[in-house]
Design a protein around this motif. Structure first.
Motif, short mmCIF file in Angstrom:
data_model
loop_
_atom_site.label_atom_id
_atom_site.label_comp_id
_atom_site.label_asym_id
_atom_site.label_seq_id
_atom_site.Cartn_x
_atom_site.Cartn_y
_atom_site.Cartn_z
N SER B 71 0.81 -1.21 0.00
CA SER B 71 0.00 0.00 0.00
C SER B 71 0.85 1.26 0.00
CB SER B 71 -0.93 0.00 1.22
OG SER B 71 -0.18 0.11 2.41
N SER B 72 2.12 1.14 0.31
CA SER B 72 3.01 2.30 0.28
C SER B 72 4.45 1.82 0.33
CB SER B 72 2.75 3.24 1.47
OG SER B 72 3.12 2.62 2.69
N GLY B 73 5.36 2.69 -0.11
CA GLY B 73 6.78 2.38 0.04
C GLY B 73 7.12 2.18 1.50
N HIS B 178 18.91 -3.11 1.49
CA HIS B 178 17.62 -2.65 0.98
C HIS B 178 17.81 -1.27 0.37
CE1 HIS B 178 14.10 0.11 1.92
NE2 HIS B 178 13.78 -0.53 0.83
N ILE B 179 17.30 -1.10 -0.84
CA ILE B 179 17.36 0.19 -1.53
C ILE B 179 15.95 0.75 -1.68
CG2 ILE B 179 18.04 1.38 -3.64
CD1 ILE B 179 20.01 -0.94 -4.14
N ASP B 180 15.75 1.94 -1.18
CA ASP B 180 14.48 2.65 -1.39
C ASP B 180 14.61 3.40 -2.72
OD1 ASP B 180 12.38 4.44 -1.47
OD2 ASP B 180 12.49 4.93 0.66
N ALA B 181 13.91 2.90 -3.72
CA ALA B 181 14.10 3.41 -5.09
C ALA B 181 12.97 4.33 -5.53
CB ALA B 181 14.22 2.22 -6.05
N SER B 182 12.15 4.77 -4.58
CA SER B 182 10.99 5.58 -4.96
C SER B 182 11.36 6.72 -5.90
CB SER B 182 10.34 6.18 -3.70
OG SER B 182 9.55 5.22 -3.06
N HIS B 183 12.44 7.41 -5.60
CA HIS B 183 12.72 8.63 -6.35
C HIS B 183 13.48 8.41 -7.65
CE1 HIS B 183 10.85 10.99 -3.34
NE2 HIS B 183 11.65 10.53 -2.40
N VAL B 184 14.05 7.22 -7.84
CA VAL B 184 14.86 7.03 -9.05
C VAL B 184 14.09 6.35 -10.19
CG1 VAL B 184 16.95 6.87 -7.65
CG2 VAL B 184 15.89 4.77 -8.49
#
Lengths: 390, 390
Positions: B71-73, B178-184
């Motif tokens: 449901s969300s990052g 873990h990589i948070d890739a939301s912005h890329v």
């Protein structure tokens, strides 16, 4: 797409057209996020408040208490159980968690996981009426009980648990109570303010909101730390972006569920009664379970001796009649009936049928004909198999 | 509803019309739940597979790996961190968790909570270029490190972290990343198969999918126990009902993000450059941060000395220009700049502007005029206040 005769409404319901209409503007024009501190975010607040008011009304809850919009009932259940660990067990040493053998999988599994953190999971038994009694909860409790988590009603058998009595028991002993109300909202008239429980969860798709909309209700004087940490969204109870449109749809569906409650408890209950009566007339050895218990008005569990319920479910699906045997490891109708003392062989011949406010008398009549044909067909095949194998 | 000049696309984006069109049938006609073992549920599978293919393609990932719809990052980040505790820390005693001081709140808070379970949270520093270096991660690591969790890029400054180098460091030492890739996603060309990380999360609303759609990517050879326990939905990685329509929209948005990547890296980058250049021409003492670093093509952080950024954000909002200062306790632009060695007073005069593929040159031109006027206005008021207070 033809939906046939849909008698699986305790799994999910047809989203209300009005609820979807409430949702659409937030997918197109009003697409901001309420956490943005500028106009595009802030202008969503009136819609959020309107939606929440609908949910408070459905619960009969005071607005001083908190409602958190979640992605599923399962998410809310997991939040309560993990937060009780961090908010109570860590600080007090109270480490016993109670649910029941006939409860839903999220409670059973989330409590089970806490055993890795030195907690004790206890599954209270069901009685022969398919209920979890207050006495069973009393017997399960110890001075170290941190939380009792129970479904208000079983979505497969329809049996309603004596939640008021159980809540009184919990209050007397100072134990927090979580009620999974997914199956009762819109079907019974809960007087929430008179039930001394701390937490309540529900799935919107049980009352014609779209899938992925759900709620977690937290009493004002109780803490509940987030499952999803990461920001101050929703008062700090749940981080992460969420669908404002989904929330708007949930609020609208809640209002419609209030309006439909009388209909559910009268006309839908009448159709369910007719379904049971006519089915027994067509298949005299079919067995309707728990008819003398307090049940949801829309739901019935019926055994068809000699027929494997999975085979019947599959054949009915092909004929356009959709029922349920439950799913997963825990919430299976056969296991729930067996846990209530029904002969396991008979239990595994049973199907659960659940109506909605959209179910028509014509559908009920047609469903009975199809079910009778399918049961007869499977019994014939079964007999032939026996002859061949002889 | 007028959306004005929206330069806050790293907070959320305008949902793509095509993505919403993909979603709608699942809110009306195709409303079943895929966990139902009959036709109404099962007929959703082709749409689910089609959506997942789009997401695999955006990541450049092999379909043997697992993608979970969340449901969300933030939900995905919390799942990885809690599951690492249960899957690694409980069994190996490795109990140190690393993120960075400039990371997003979900990672910082979820790792922080593990300190209640006797884990050690370490915040690696940022360097003066707004980056987290591989050297900083090496210095933070110990033989007890269980997980490194980092954002691939900072959504407020646009600075891209050297993830390949950091991933190599983690692999050498056998530490999960873990990589948070939301912005890329949709902005750079990740070669995921060449990055030895175990987990990746993203928010769909960063690339024109609706809010409430997100993903968690798990390598095939890695375990990741659920955050939301309760059933076998999504291969047992995440229980609970979910919006199949939301997933369909996410898949479509992923496909469009692939198509738009070239445009983002050329035309949107050109508009961002023009925005920075023309703004400096209008406000000569404005300071653009990290221009010589590898940055996202759509994002810039700019300080306006002498102007409180909250006041400027508010005034711009009233004039129909929407920017960002970040939000919450951690992900605030001022704090992130200060953590990168910028004078804190200067840091708190900065705004973040983020363009999208929908941003036009005319909007950029008009935004510059409005921003220059607002900065001038606030400086005048500020001087008057000083005179009055003298």
């Amino acid at each position: 797409m033809a939906h046939g005769i849909y008698l699986d409404n305790n799994t999910t319901t047809h989203p209300s057209e009005k609820a979807i209409a409430k949702m659409l503007p937030f997918l197109t024009e009003r697409w901001g996020t309420p956490s943005a501190p500028h106009l595009i975010g802030q202008q969503l607040f009136p819609a959020i408040e309107e939606a929440l008011k609908g949910i408070y009304a459905l619960l009969g809850a005071k607005e001083s208490d908190n409602i958190i919009f979640t992605s599923s009932g399962a998410e809310g259940v997991n939040q309560i159980i993990l937060s009780t660990y961090f908010d109570i067990t860590v600080h007090t040493g109270k480490n016993q968690y109670i649910t029941s053998v006939i409860d839903e999988a999220p409670a059973i599994l989330a409590i089970g996981r806490l055993e890795q953190l030195s907690c004790v999971a206890v599954m209270a038994p069901a009685d022969k009426n398919g209920r979890v009694t207050a006495q069973a909860i009393i017997e399960a409790m110890t001075p170290r009980t941190a939380l009792v988590s129970l479904a208000w009603a079983n979505g497969l058998t329809g049996v309603v648990n004596p939640i008021q009595e159980i809540a009184a028991v919990c209050r007397e002993r100072g134990v927090y109570l979580h009620i999974d109300a997914s199956h009762v909202l819109g079907k019974i008239f809960p007087e929430w303010e008179e039930i001394p429980a701390q937490f309540l969860t529900f799935n919107g798709d049980s009352f014609h909101a779209p899938s992925g909309t759900a709620g977690l209700f937290i009493r004002a004087d109780v803490n509940c730390s987030p499952l999803i940490l990461g920001g101050m969204e929703q008062g700090g109870y749940r981080a992460g972006t969420y669908s404002v449109g989904g929330l708007a749809a949930l609020g609208q569906a809640a209002r419609e569920a209030i309006d439909a409650r009388d209909y559910m408890c009268t006309e839908v209950a009448r159709l369910r009664g007719k379904f049971e009566k006519d089915l027994i007339a067509s298949i005299p050895d079919a067995i309707v379970f728990f008819q003398d218990q307090e049940r949801l008005p829309n739901c019935t569990a019926i055994a068809f001796p000699g027929v494997a319920n999975e085979a019947l479910l599959y054949l009915l699906s092909r004929k356009g009649v959709y029922a349920s045997i439950g799913g997963g490891t825990y919430q299976q109708l056969g296991l729930i009936l067996a846990a209530s003392g029904i002969d396991p062989i008979l239990a595994h011949t049973a199907l659960s049928f659940s109506l909605s406010r959209e179910t028509t008398e014509d559908e009920i009549d047609r469903a009975i004909v199809i079910i009778a044909e399918c049961v007869q067909h499977l019994r014939k095949i079964s007999k032939k198999n026996i002859i061949v194998s002889l």
